[in-house]
Every structure is written in structure tokens, then in C-alpha cells.
Write an enzyme that holds these catalytic residues in place. Structure first.
Site, PDB file in Angstrom:
ATOM      1  N   ARG A  96      20.396 -12.107  29.920  1.00  0.00           N
ATOM      2  CA  ARG A  96      21.733 -11.982  29.776  1.00  0.00           C
ATOM      3  C   ARG A  96      22.231 -12.041  28.282  1.00  0.00           C
ATOM      4  O   ARG A  96      23.265 -11.359  27.958  1.00  0.00           O
ATOM      5  CB  ARG A  96      22.372 -13.368  30.440  1.00  0.00           C
ATOM      6  CG  ARG A  96      23.665 -13.834  30.147  1.00  0.00           C
ATOM      7  CD  ARG A  96      24.178 -14.969  30.916  1.00  0.00           C
ATOM      8  NE  ARG A  96      25.416 -15.372  31.036  1.00  0.00           N
ATOM      9  CZ  ARG A  96      26.079 -16.502  31.316  1.00  0.00           C
ATOM     10  NH1 ARG A  96      25.514 -17.125  32.119  1.00  0.00           N
ATOM     11  NH2 ARG A  96      27.412 -16.699  31.071  1.00  0.00           N
ATOM     12  N   TYR A 256      39.206 -13.533  35.279  1.00  0.00           N
ATOM     13  CA  TYR A 256      38.419 -12.203  34.812  1.00  0.00           C
ATOM     14  C   TYR A 256      39.272 -11.171  34.496  1.00  0.00           C
ATOM     15  O   TYR A 256      39.056 -10.337  33.828  1.00  0.00           O
ATOM     16  CB  TYR A 256      37.330 -11.530  35.809  1.00  0.00           C
ATOM     17  CG  TYR A 256      35.914 -12.650  35.767  1.00  0.00           C
ATOM     18  CD1 TYR A 256      35.097 -12.330  34.993  1.00  0.00           C
ATOM     19  CD2 TYR A 256      35.997 -13.704  36.534  1.00  0.00           C
ATOM     20  CE1 TYR A 256      33.767 -13.210  34.834  1.00  0.00           C
ATOM     21  CE2 TYR A 256      34.868 -14.349  36.622  1.00  0.00           C
ATOM     22  CZ  TYR A 256      33.870 -14.324  35.637  1.00  0.00           C
ATOM     23  OH  TYR A 256      32.794 -15.138  35.755  1.00  0.00           O
TER      24      TYR A 256
HETATM   25  C1  G6P Z   1      31.792 -18.116  36.935  1.00  0.00           C
HETATM   26  C2  G6P Z   1      31.738 -16.978  37.679  1.00  0.00           C
HETATM   27  C3  G6P Z   1      30.311 -16.905  38.183  1.00  0.00           C
HETATM   28  C4  G6P Z   1      29.245 -16.956  37.039  1.00  0.00           C
HETATM   29  C5  G6P Z   1      29.618 -18.085  36.379  1.00  0.00           C
HETATM   30  C6  G6P Z   1      28.903 -18.226  35.130  1.00  0.00           C
HETATM   31  O1  G6P Z   1      32.005 -19.263  37.911  1.00  0.00           O
HETATM   32  O2  G6P Z   1      32.522 -16.908  39.179  1.00  0.00           O
HETATM   33  O3  G6P Z   1      29.929 -15.705  39.143  1.00  0.00           O
HETATM   34  O4  G6P Z   1      27.992 -17.002  37.594  1.00  0.00           O
HETATM   35  O5  G6P Z   1      31.207 -18.337  35.848  1.00  0.00           O
HETATM   36  O6  G6P Z   1      29.067 -19.478  34.292  1.00  0.00           O
HETATM   37  P1  G6P Z   1      27.849 -19.783  33.153  1.00  0.00           P
HETATM   38  O7  G6P Z   1      28.322 -21.368  32.911  1.00  0.00           O
HETATM   39  O8  G6P Z   1      26.531 -19.157  33.381  1.00  0.00           O
HETATM   40  O9  G6P Z   1      28.487 -19.031  31.953  1.00  0.00           O
END
Ligand code: G6P
Length: 438
Positions: A96, A256
Site C-alpha cells: 500500500r 471519496y
Molecule cells: C474506508 C473505505 C475502505 C477502506 C478504509 C481504509 O473505510 O471504505 O474501503 O478499507 O477506508 O481505512 P484505513 O484506516 O486502512 O486507511
């Protein structure tokens, strides 16, 4: 005879697992899970053990008869499953970080599921989900696959277009997060709010908003024109919408959409983080360290509130509600990622859309949404073209297709920049992209 349901969670060592366990505990009366198998890969063994032991303590404290098994043998674990949930990350957080940092080093947005990052997450993940489907065909062909793995829309579409597993549903917390956000704005209970969702994963719009069945869309849009008020997620910088823009848009954007309607500002913030503090992957790495330190504590037997700092709030609730409605043939309405089948005009019949559906024992039946408003339709169509091309690239390992996908993504400025980013990312993720290198 089976004593209850068997659920298998792939990517069981994820820091999000306690979220899911909490949901299963709260719903145990209606959803009698007897066996829960948490599965991970060798590299994730240590995390699996830590999370697995916390899961066992949580279930024991709640006095619920769910037997928890930890396994590194995916196929064996899948045998006779009723529901399979997937929440894995190919290449873990290190991948990531590359998805975020490489595009940013070229002055292009670096995000987990949007732009070049989303493309590469799809290229790494789709071959693995299709392997899982082949195993399911052999050992649990009747199970439902509930996919949370990102990019959830593309991963779900790849399953129903390129595998024999058709009982698949893609799940995201954005729709439930938006309904919770509206409930908070209006200061009412969440279960009184319903939104008509239509679009794609991380590209979904609220076409209408109801409280107790009466539309309140205009009121909600009015409230959102106050810069102090917004519907946000922990992983996205909150910025209020330009009031006149929001009123003219006349539908609810999802968090988003900041990447598309505020591209310049979002890129500016991300570049600042990239140079100074660290991208979201780096923030999450730190959070995970803290979380796992907490999970290790033998006295902890609940989901720690610290987990709320992650973007995945309400995942447990949406996952459990979905599984419950399929299991009990509940026929309620939930927004999930499923095959379009004509629900949204202009999107291919067999493409994944994120849309309000009626959920029964046969899975989701999308509600007809018709044509999207002209102002949002173009962007949704463009992202769908990107997604379909990206899926074809993931399946074929075709360089040209991958370049095409990268270039038509609206967050990438040109074919030349796309090529530079593509080459660098292919090299960086080589280990997880055998389809491009054999
Ligand atoms: C949101 C999205 C998810 C994603 C998450 C990432 O909830 O809808 O699809 O996985 O954010 O969160 P993070 O804490 O890993 O950045």
C-alpha cells in the site's frame, strides 16, 4: 447435522478482525455461527495468532458458543463453509505504501483504491481472489462469498465475470457510513434513515435521502453547505463542499468524491504528507503497531476503541446485517456491490455497481435506479471504463491494457506520466504480479 453456520474469514490476521467478531457476537441470537475459521498466509502467522487469541477471549467473555479455529491451510479451512468473507491485502501494508508513494513522487494522487494505487491493488488482488474461487468450487461450491477486499467493486466484478462462483457480494462501509453521517447531522437514530444509493464502489452517490420514508434530501444538502458539517471517513481529509456546487449537484456525494471534485486540494495535502509526515499507509502502520500491542494484552477481551481510528468503521455492522439477511431471507434494503443487471442505465449488464438492493436468501436484487443525473453520469461511466480495462489487465497480464487503464483514469494527467508510473510500479510490485512477468 451441522450445529450452526461455518464462516471462514480469509485475511483473518487483519487488525479489523475484532470489528467482525464484535458483529458476530452482537448478532449471535439471529445468526447462529458455530465455527469461525480465521485464515492467513505464512507471512501473517504472527498477526493471525495475536488476533485469533483476542477473538477467542472476546467470544468467551460474551459467553457465545462460537468455536474459533486459526489456519494457514486455506483450502482445508474452506471445506463445507456456508459463508466466506475476504479481507486480505496482497503484499500487506508495504505494498500500500508503494501504491501511495510512487504516484505521489510523480506529482499524481497516491491513494489505496483510486488512481494508480487502485489499479495496482486490483492487479495484485484479482488473481488471488480467483484462486480462492477455484478452491471454493471444489470444497464449498454453495457458500456465499462476501468480499470486503479492496478495490471491492473491481474484485467483485472479476469474480462474477471470470469465475464460476456467482454467489458473491462486495461490501463497503461507505454507504452505511453515509447513512450514519446523515443520522448524526439530523440527530436521529440511524435506522430511520435510508438513502437510495447508485454508482460504483468509492464512487457512489445518494440520489435521495429519506427519514421514515419521507424525503429529506434538500434539508440534508442544506445542512451540508455549512462548512462545519460534513460526512467524512477517518482515512479521508475532511473538507466542506462549496455550497453552490453542492446545491447544483443535487445528490449526495460520497467522501471519496473529494479526490475528483477537489483534486488539486487533495493532491496538495497528500503531497505535503508525502514530504513531511507520511502517507496514509504509514499512519496505518503506526496505528497497527499500537493496535497489535493492545491485542496482545491477555486482559483485553473486547474490541478496543482505538480501532475507530481506522477508516473501516461500521464494517462489522454491514457485514453482519448482510449475512443475516441472506441467511434469514429478510428482504430488507442494503447497498452492496453486485451485478448491475440493468439497474443503472448505461452500465454494462455484467458489471459491478454499488446500489441499493433487496437482500434475500438468493442474495442482492438491485433496485432499478434508471439513468444517473447527467452531471454525475459521465464520471461514473469513465470510472467504469477504467475498472473494466483494469480487470482485463489483471487477468491477461497485458502491458498495453494496464497502460490504457492507467491513462484513462481521470486522476492521471497524461499517457507519458502514466507510462512512467506504470513501469516503476510494475517493477516495485513484481513479486505479486506474475501475470506480467512470465
Ligand atoms: C474506508 C473505505 C475502505 C477502506 C478504509 C481504509 O473505510 O471504505 O474501503 O478499507 O477506508 O481505512 P484505513 O484506516 O486502512 O486507511
Amino acid at each position: 447435522m451441522k450445529k450452526g453456520l461455518k464462516v471462514v474469514t480469509i485475511g483473518g490476521g487483519s487488525s479489523y478482525t475484532p470489528e467482525l467478531i464484535e458483529g458476530f457476537i452482537n448478532f449471535h441470537k439471529e445468526l447462529p455461527i458455530h465455527e469461525l475459521w480465521l485464515v492467513d498466509i505464512e507471512d501473517g502467522k504472527e498477526k493471525l495468532e495475536i488476533v485469533g487469541n483476542l477473538a477467542k477471549r472476546m467470544v468467551e467473555k460474551a459467553g457465545i458458543p462460537i468455536e474459533i479455529y486459526l489456519s494457514l491451510d486455506r483450502k482445508e479451512a474452506l471445506r463445507s463453509a456456508d459463508f466466506v468473507t475476504t479481507q486480505f491485502r496482497v503484499g500487506q501494508l508495504a505494498a500500500r505504501e508503494l501504491d501511495e508513494r510512487i504516484p505521489l513522487s510523480h506529482g499524481v494522487l497516491g491513494q489505496e483504491t483510486n488512481g494508480p494505487g487502485g489499479l495496482f491493488k486490483a492487479l495484485r488482488t484479482i488473481p488471488v481472489i480467483l484462486d480462492i474461487c477455484r478452491e471454493m468450487e471444489e470444497v464449498c461450491p454453495n457458500a456465499w462469498l462476501i468480499n470486503f477486499t479492496n478495490p471491492a467493486g473491481m474484485v467483485t466484478e472479476a469474480v462474477f465475470r471470470y469465475s464460476n462462483i456467482q454467489k458473491v457480494v462486495g461490501l463497503c462501509n461507505v454507504p452505511i457510513g453515509m447513512e450514519m453521517g446523515v443520522a448524526k447531522l439530523l440527530d436521529i437514530d440511524h435506522d430511520r434513515v435510508r438513502i437510495d444509493f447508485a454508482g460504483l464502489n468509492h464512487m457512489v452517490f445518494g440520489l435521495n435521502v429519506y427519514v421514515d420514508g419521507v424525503t429529506v434530501k434538500d434539508q440534508v444538502i442544506d445542512l451540508l453547505t455549512d462548512p462545519e458539517k460534513s460526512i467524512t471517513m477517518k482515512n479521508i481529509h475532511a473538507m466542506g463542499w462549496e455550497p453552490d456546487f453542492l446545491k447544483a449537484l443535487d445528490v449526495l456525494p460520497c467522501p471519496y468524491h473529494n479526490y475528483y471534485y477537489k483534486s488539486g486540494e487533495m493532491l496538495g495535502k497528500e503531497l505535503k504528507n508525502f514530504k513531511e509526515g507520511g502517507t496514509r499507509a504509514e499512519v496505518v502502520k503506526k496505528l497497527e503497531k499500537e493496535l497489535f500491542a493492545l491485542y496482545k494484552d491477555p486482559n483485553l477481551s473486547i474490541k478496543p476503541p482505538h480501532l475507530e481510528k481506522r477508516g473501516g468503521a461500521y464494517y462489522s455492522e454491514s457485514a453482519v446485517r448482510l449475512i443475516h439477511s441472506i441467511y434469514t431471507d429478510r428482504r430488507d434494503i442494503q447497498a452492496v456491490n453486485t451485478m448491475n443487471k440493468g439497474a443503472i442505465t448505461g452500465i454494462p449488464y455484467d458489471s459491478a455497481v454499488e446500489v441499493s438492493c433487496m437482500i434475500s436468501k438468493d442474495g442482492p436484487k438491485p433496485l432499478t435506479m434508471g439513468e444517473l443525473p447527467i452531471a454525475v453520469n459521465g464520471l461514473v461511466q469513465q470510472i467504469k471504463s477504467f475498472e473494466r480495462t483494469a480487470i482485463e489487465a489483471a487477468i491477461s497480464g497485458d502491458y498495453g491494457k494496464a497502460l490504457l487503464a492507467m491513462t484513462i483514469n481521470p486522476l492521471v494527467p497524461s499517457d507519458r506520466v502514466a507510462k512512467m508510473i506504470l513501469n516503476e510500479m510494475l517493477e516495485a510490485h513484481k513479486r505479486y504480479l506474475p501475470q506480467f512477468f512470465s
